[in-house]
Structure formats: C-alpha cells, structure tokens
Design an enzyme around this catalytic site. Structure first.
Site, PDB file in Angstrom:
ATOM      1  N   CYS A  82       0.743  -1.087  -0.029  1.00  0.00           N
ATOM      2  CA  CYS A  82       0.231   0.041  -0.153  1.00  0.00           C
ATOM      3  C   CYS A  82       0.772   1.163  -0.091  1.00  0.00           C
ATOM      4  O   CYS A  82       0.145   2.476  -0.298  1.00  0.00           O
ATOM      5  CB  CYS A  82      -1.019  -0.024   1.260  1.00  0.00           C
ATOM      6  SG  CYS A  82      -2.043  -1.370   1.306  1.00  0.00           S
ATOM      7  N   CYS A 215     -13.884   1.370   6.435  1.00  0.00           N
ATOM      8  CA  CYS A 215     -13.203   0.437   5.777  1.00  0.00           C
ATOM      9  C   CYS A 215     -12.685   1.083   4.436  1.00  0.00           C
ATOM     10  O   CYS A 215     -13.744   1.455   3.576  1.00  0.00           O
ATOM     11  CB  CYS A 215     -13.285  -1.065   5.699  1.00  0.00           C
ATOM     12  SG  CYS A 215     -13.719  -1.886   7.023  1.00  0.00           S
ATOM     13  N   SER A 216     -11.521   1.194   3.906  1.00  0.00           N
ATOM     14  CA  SER A 216     -11.083   1.660   2.514  1.00  0.00           C
ATOM     15  C   SER A 216     -11.732   0.569   1.608  1.00  0.00           C
ATOM     16  O   SER A 216     -11.507  -0.562   1.764  1.00  0.00           O
ATOM     17  CB  SER A 216      -9.630   1.887   2.388  1.00  0.00           C
ATOM     18  OG  SER A 216      -8.883   0.912   2.631  1.00  0.00           O
ATOM     19  N   HIS A 346      -8.837   3.799  -2.546  1.00  0.00           N
ATOM     20  CA  HIS A 346      -7.639   3.169  -2.389  1.00  0.00           C
ATOM     21  C   HIS A 346      -6.991   2.116  -3.475  1.00  0.00           C
ATOM     22  O   HIS A 346      -6.840   1.021  -3.209  1.00  0.00           O
ATOM     23  CB  HIS A 346      -7.670   2.350  -1.129  1.00  0.00           C
ATOM     24  CG  HIS A 346      -6.167   2.112  -0.453  1.00  0.00           C
ATOM     25  ND1 HIS A 346      -5.101   2.564  -0.847  1.00  0.00           N
ATOM     26  CD2 HIS A 346      -6.089   0.971   0.451  1.00  0.00           C
ATOM     27  CE1 HIS A 346      -3.884   1.972  -0.286  1.00  0.00           C
ATOM     28  NE2 HIS A 346      -4.566   0.831   0.411  1.00  0.00           N
TER      29      HIS A 346
END
Length: 397
Positions: A82, A215-216, A346
């Site tokens: 990430c 939550c992404s 994301h």
C-alpha cells in the site's frame, strides 16, 4: 543538499473496480497527461520515470508510460504494497536530488478485483504471504477469524486500543464520518455520500469493531507527480507554482514491530513514528507548523494510530482528538480533506501519489470547495504492511 520540487500533479477519479471499464494504461495516460499539462512540460523533457503498482503484470510501467511517449528513457517498476505510490515519489526525489536526473515522472496506477484484499497484494497462499509474520503475531494474540485478513489485523488493533486507552466505537466512527463528509467536496472521490457516525456504526460489521463504512474500498485509479530539480524549475519558469519537497523519509519494520506481540505495532505504528521523526528533522519542521495532512486511513483505527505516531497528540489521546474537531475544518489541522482512503478510494499503486497531489493542490490554493485556508505546509503519510512507511513534508515558498 539539492532541492527537489513538485512541478506538476495529476489524478484520475477513483472508482469502484470496473466502473469506468478502462485498462490500467488508459488510467495512467490520463493521470500522467494531467501532471505534464499541469507543469507545462512535454514528455520529451522527462529524463526518467518510476511506475508503481501492485496488481498489474511485470513491466506494466513501460506499457503505461508508452502511452505518453516512446522516448527510450529508463523506467523503474516498484511494488511496496500500500506504500507503493509514496515509494515511487521517494525514488523520483532521490534521482533528482542525487543528480541523476533533472525531471522524473512518478506514476502510480491500479485496476483491482472487487471484494476485500487477501493476506497481501497478490500474495497467493497464506503460508507464503510476505506478511505471514505479521499475521502470525495477530493469530497468537487473537486467533484467526473468518473475516478479511487486512480488516481483521486492523480490527484487532482497534480492540487493543480500546482496551488499553478506552477508545470508543463512537470515536472510531467519528473518523469515518469526518472523511466521508470531506469527500463530498471532492469530485475525484469514489464515495461522495455524507454518513453520520450513527449510520457508520449501523453499517455491516467487517471485523468488530470495524464496520464497512470504516474500511477503505478496492478501487481503480491513477495518480502522477512530476519531480524536478532547482535548475530545471528555474530554466522552465516553474517556481511560481512549484512546491518544495521539504523533507521525506521511509522506514521499514524493526524488531519493535514484533517484540510486543501487539497488533498496534505490527500494523505499523513504530514505522510511522520513526518516519515522521526523520522527515520532520530533514525538513526542520515540527508537526505544529503543518496545516494540512493526508494520511493513510485504510481503516478508521489507522487514522487514530497515525495521529499519535505523527505527534498530533499523546499516545491514547487520538479518540478524544478527533471528537474535539481538531482534525477538520476550523480545527488545528485538516486531516484528509480529500476524503482519505476510506472515502476517496484506495487503488494501491496510486494512493501515495494521490495524497501528494492533494497536498500540492491545497498548498497552491487550488483545492476548490475543500480548500484549507492559508495552507503553506502539508504532510503526506503512506504505509504498507510488510512493511514500509513514507512521510513527506511539502512546503509552498
């Protein structure tokens, strides 16, 4: 040390996977073209490029950059989970400040599958996952549940924070409510709905105490940043809109990440704390001098943990900090004016570069309805399990 400047930025809309039905190279072309146009620079002026992605095939960077031109320049492909986007930005800065190039394009992109991530980007079976050691710490402390692994490890970190510091579910929901509210003013955000803390708590559970709206999501998108040297900026008349990279640092896991057996440490608090300290020392700036922050809120708990790691508050005081309004408009800092990962989206390879783009827009006064008044110094924080944390301080002269 030589000074590097961000001369141009670009970003596509972040969308649910397959919504726009665009290939990764089409998204990359869109973001890269925006960054070049923003700087007023032709692709032929770019000396080198760094491409970041997690889910595309090898040499995807070349396939993406060939959409911008066929100039034969070096292209390096990077994958740091990430933290991939910020890693690409760091390598671009190092090439410029080290004198190897005067103009480097950092490009991040991703097209992702629907549904939650597994035990790591394209990790295959769990035993061979690059984050197996991290999940082993979690399993020893909490067992292993039938919930998405990334939500599970951060959800267990939230449980530990609640037990250790008295953090409440309402405080976790306040993070998500703030970021969903911010994204309503961001036309590039994946989600633009405004949700109350009560609605966020009532959304489906993913791994308690985390609910879906904390939550992404998985996302498709791309972002790009053009990094140039002092002499290149001067030669092309770019200084009037360029933003300085004042300080930057990357850290990876140390023994501290695993010694405590705590999910709070294996999800990256020690890495973030160390990267923040090193970046602030390099810039000669303290967190009290920062105006706007884009941080890695992959889950609501990680925003609270990052407040503490960056020095916005003492350990354990982050829940009270978000409830106080200190991290939104009218507060001490505006954190995630873009909506953050939770609401902006994301796409792993693009996230860190999108954070930098948002901070640049804020420091230039170009952020429209989400503009942070008088912003002069910004911070971007990008983290990936397995692990890497990158903190970048940007300053508008």
């Amino acid at each position: 040390m030589a000074q590097s400047w961000i001369a141009g930025v670009g970003m596509t809309a972040f969308t649910k996977p397959e919504t726009r039905d665009l290939a990764y190279w089409e998204l990359a072309r869109e973001a890269g073209t925006q960054a070049l146009t923003d700087a007023g620079i032709a692709y032929e002026e770019v000396d080198q490029a760094v491409a970041g992605y997690c889910f595309q095939p090898s040499t995807a960077g070349q396939r993406a950059l060939y959409e911008l031109g066929l100039t034969g320049i070096p292209v390096c492909n990077v994958n740091n989970n990430c933290a991939t986007g910020a890693t690409a930005l760091m390598l671009a800065r190092q090439l410029v400040e080290g004198g190897a190039a005067d103009c480097v394009l950092a490009l991040g992109f991703e097209t992702m599958r629907k549904g939650p991530l597994g035990a790591g980007a394209d990790s295959g079976d769990f035993a061979h996952s690059p984050v197996a050691r991290h999940y082993g710490v979690m399993a020893a402390a909490h067992g292993f549940a039938r919930t998405p692994p990334t939500a599970q490890i951060f959800g267990n970190a939230a449980r530990e924070h609640k037990e250790r510091h008295g953090t409440t579910d309402a405080q976790l929901a306040a993070v998500a409510a703030k970021n969903h509210r911010h994204s309503a003013a961001n036309p590039r955000a994946q989600f633009r709905e405004v949700w109350s803390a009560e609605e966020i708590l009532a959304s489906p559970a993913v791994h308690a105490p985390l609910t879906r709206l904390q939550c992404s999501p998985t996302s498709d998108g791309a972002a790009a940043v053009l990094v140039v040297s002092e002499r290149f900026a001067a030669r092309h008349g770019l200084r009037s809109r360029a933003v300085a990279i004042a300080g930057q640092a990357m850290t990876t896991d140390t023994g501290e990440s695993f010694a405590s057996g705590s999910c709070l440490d294996v999800v990256g608090v020690p890495m973030s704390r160390a990267a923040a300290r090193l970046a602030q020392e390099a810039a000669g700036l303290g967190i009290d001098e920062v105006d706007v922050i884009e941080l890695h809120d992959c889950f609501s708990i990680n925003e609270l943990l990052t407040y503490e790691a960056l020095g916005l508050c003492a350990e354990g005081a982050s829940g009270e900090l978000v409830e106080s309004g200190a991290t939104t408009y009218g507060g001490r800092w505006v954190v995630n004016p873009s909506g953050g990962l939770i609401s902006k989206g994301h796409p792993l390879g693009a996230t860190g570069l999108a954070q930098a783009a948002e901070v640049v827009w804020q420091l230039r006064g170009e952020a429209g309805d989400r503009q942070v008044e008088g912003a002069r110094i910004g911070l971007a924080h990008n983290i990936g399990l397995g692990g890497a944390a990158v903190v970048t301080l940007l300053r508008r002269p």
